[in-house]
Design a protein around this motif. Structure first.
Motif, mmCIF file in Angstrom:
data_model
loop_
_atom_site.group_PDB
_atom_site.id
_atom_site.type_symbol
_atom_site.label_atom_id
_atom_site.label_comp_id
_atom_site.label_asym_id
_atom_site.label_seq_id
_atom_site.Cartn_x
_atom_site.Cartn_y
_atom_site.Cartn_z
ATOM 1 N N VAL A 62 -88.736 -38.678 -23.941
ATOM 2 C CA VAL A 62 -87.628 -37.752 -24.190
ATOM 3 C C VAL A 62 -88.172 -36.326 -24.121
ATOM 4 O O VAL A 62 -89.365 -36.107 -23.971
ATOM 5 C CB VAL A 62 -87.001 -37.996 -25.587
ATOM 6 N N GLY A 63 -87.296 -35.356 -24.264
ATOM 7 C CA GLY A 63 -87.726 -33.972 -24.322
ATOM 8 C C GLY A 63 -88.005 -33.543 -25.752
ATOM 9 O O GLY A 63 -87.655 -34.234 -26.711
ATOM 10 N N SER A 64 -88.644 -32.391 -25.895
ATOM 11 C CA SER A 64 -88.898 -31.837 -27.220
ATOM 12 C C SER A 64 -89.091 -30.337 -27.093
ATOM 13 O O SER A 64 -89.743 -29.865 -26.161
ATOM 14 C CB SER A 64 -90.140 -32.479 -27.846
ATOM 15 N N ILE A 65 -88.536 -29.594 -28.013
ATOM 16 C CA ILE A 65 -88.602 -28.139 -27.960
ATOM 17 C C ILE A 65 -89.971 -27.645 -28.423
ATOM 18 O O ILE A 65 -90.491 -28.092 -29.446
ATOM 19 C CB ILE A 65 -87.498 -27.520 -28.839
ATOM 20 N N GLY A 66 -90.573 -26.750 -27.659
ATOM 21 C CA GLY A 66 -91.750 -26.038 -28.104
ATOM 22 C C GLY A 66 -93.086 -26.593 -27.654
ATOM 23 O O GLY A 66 -94.106 -25.925 -27.789
ATOM 24 N N ILE A 67 -93.106 -27.821 -27.140
ATOM 25 C CA ILE A 67 -94.384 -28.416 -26.731
ATOM 26 C C ILE A 67 -94.293 -28.964 -25.305
ATOM 27 O O ILE A 67 -94.760 -30.055 -25.004
ATOM 28 C CB ILE A 67 -94.835 -29.523 -27.713
ATOM 29 N N SER A 68 -93.704 -28.169 -24.433
ATOM 30 C CA SER A 68 -93.448 -28.625 -23.064
ATOM 31 C C SER A 68 -94.693 -29.108 -22.321
ATOM 32 O O SER A 68 -94.603 -30.092 -21.559
ATOM 33 C CB SER A 68 -92.751 -27.529 -22.257
ATOM 34 N N PRO A 69 -95.879 -28.493 -22.483
ATOM 35 C CA PRO A 69 -97.054 -29.029 -21.786
ATOM 36 C C PRO A 69 -97.372 -30.457 -22.215
ATOM 37 O O PRO A 69 -97.717 -31.304 -21.377
ATOM 38 C CB PRO A 69 -98.178 -28.064 -22.189
ATOM 39 N N TYR A 70 -97.255 -30.730 -23.492
ATOM 40 C CA TYR A 70 -97.524 -32.070 -24.024
ATOM 41 C C TYR A 70 -96.479 -33.066 -23.521
ATOM 42 O O TYR A 70 -96.807 -34.184 -23.119
ATOM 43 C CB TYR A 70 -97.518 -32.010 -25.549
ATOM 44 N N ASP A 119 -92.270 -45.326 -33.219
ATOM 45 C CA ASP A 119 -91.897 -43.981 -33.635
ATOM 46 C C ASP A 119 -90.952 -43.945 -34.823
ATOM 47 O O ASP A 119 -90.284 -42.918 -35.073
ATOM 48 C CB ASP A 119 -91.260 -43.233 -32.451
ATOM 49 N N GLY A 120 -90.858 -45.058 -35.563
ATOM 50 C CA GLY A 120 -89.974 -45.083 -36.719
ATOM 51 C C GLY A 120 -88.500 -45.018 -36.393
ATOM 52 O O GLY A 120 -87.670 -44.693 -37.235
ATOM 53 N N GLY A 121 -88.166 -45.315 -35.123
ATOM 54 C CA GLY A 121 -86.764 -45.319 -34.696
ATOM 55 C C GLY A 121 -86.277 -44.004 -34.099
ATOM 56 O O GLY A 121 -85.113 -43.887 -33.752
ATOM 57 N N ARG A 122 -87.188 -43.050 -33.908
ATOM 58 C CA ARG A 122 -86.778 -41.733 -33.407
ATOM 59 C C ARG A 122 -86.075 -41.805 -32.062
ATOM 60 O O ARG A 122 -85.062 -41.131 -31.829
ATOM 61 C CB ARG A 122 -88.009 -40.832 -33.312
ATOM 62 N N ALA A 123 -86.596 -42.638 -31.146
ATOM 63 C CA ALA A 123 -86.006 -42.695 -29.794
ATOM 64 C C ALA A 123 -84.660 -43.397 -29.773
ATOM 65 O O ALA A 123 -83.948 -43.332 -28.778
ATOM 66 C CB ALA A 123 -86.979 -43.399 -28.844
ATOM 67 N N ALA A 124 -84.314 -44.065 -30.868
ATOM 68 C CA ALA A 124 -83.035 -44.781 -30.914
ATOM 69 C C ALA A 124 -81.861 -43.864 -31.262
ATOM 70 O O ALA A 124 -80.707 -44.261 -31.131
ATOM 71 C CB ALA A 124 -83.106 -45.915 -31.951
ATOM 72 N N LYS A 125 -82.172 -42.643 -31.698
ATOM 73 C CA LYS A 125 -81.110 -41.739 -32.134
ATOM 74 C C LYS A 125 -80.349 -41.167 -30.951
ATOM 75 O O LYS A 125 -80.912 -40.965 -29.889
ATOM 76 C CB LYS A 125 -81.708 -40.608 -32.976
#
Length: 256
Positions: free
Chosen positions: A146-154, A250-256
């Motif tokens: 998924v995407g994430s704000i602030g850590i685009s290189p990672y 990931d504790g269900g993070r990707a399911a949201k």
């Protein structure tokens, strides 16, 4: 987790001095495996494992092809084979929006997190193909999906790892070599601690940590032993029909 599947197996781990690498190494060792531990900073590893014939410690930069070629050859010189490869070395990215990321930092993260994984695959895969067996586990990330704000290189680097993982699995399938990846969310390690502390102006680390926790359905970070349990499963005969996957932990993070 005790799988009784790793007696005398040769396990190669990069990023072995990090929190996850250390725990994975210890768990494999406690189940009878012999270890090849690779890291740029090996002082801690040498202090932890003194004068053990079943452990080879190698200092290497995973972004340098000669260093990668060398750690694979040293593993073969010592043990004659590589049964399991935990392709794990990685670094975090600075917390900045895309327009504020420097090219230097972007390339540094890609070099370690993507090129390092590629080079590990490039030199370990031929060894396992020749053996006609082996298991590879690549460390991706939940933000490799998924995407994430602030850590685009990672994010970019870990998306690339997911793609490499799929291609490697297809190329290895005819040789009884399985290739899978793990996609952890936040783990209770120093890397996560540094990411939390890398806050914007006027934001407290505790506030940033709570923001992360609020986005995790299980409302906690993963423990290193939980990550290690998954790696052991993917390296064992219990997962003998699993290849080319990227397993979310990931504790269900990707399911949201």
């Amino acid at each position: 987790m005790k799988l009784h599947a790793f007696e005398e197996k040769i396990v190669l781990i990069t990023g072995a001095a990090g929190g996850v690498g250390q725990r994975v190494a210890l768990d494999f060792l406690n189940q009878g495996a012999k270890l090849v531990l690779v890291d740029l900073n090996i002082a801690l590893l040498k202090k932890q494992y003194k004068n053990r014939d079943d452990i080879l410690i190698i200092q290497a930069d995973v972004t340098e092809e000669g260093g990668v070629r060398n750690y694979v050859q040293e593993a073969l010189n010592k043990f004659g084979r590589i049964d399991i490869f935990f392709n794990n070395a990685g670094i975090e990215a600075r917390n900045n929006l895309i327009e504020d990321q420097s090219v230097e930092d972007f390339l540094k993260v890609l070099h370690v997190n993507t090129l390092g994984v590629f080079l590990g695959l490039k030199y370990v895969i031929p060894v396992m193909k020749k053996q006609n067996e082996g298991a590879i586990i690549n460390t991706a990330s939940s933000v490799g999906l998924v995407g994430s704000i602030g850590i685009s290189p990672y994010v970019a680097a870990k998306h690339a790892v997911v793609g490499l993982n799929k291609s490697a699995a297809l190329e290895c399938a005819d040789y009884n070599v399985r290739v899978n990846a793990i996609a952890p969310g936040f783990i209770e390690t120093n890397l996560t601690k540094r990411l939390i502390e890398d806050t914007k102006e006027n934001q407290k680390a505790s506030e940033r940590e709570q923001l992360f926790l609020n986005n995790i359905p299980l409302k906690r970070f993963a423990k290193v032993e939980e990550i290690s349990n998954l790696i052991q499963y993917l390296a064992s005969p219990l997962s003998s029909y699993i290849t080319g996957t990227c397993v979310e932990i990931d504790g269900g993070r990707a399911a949201k």
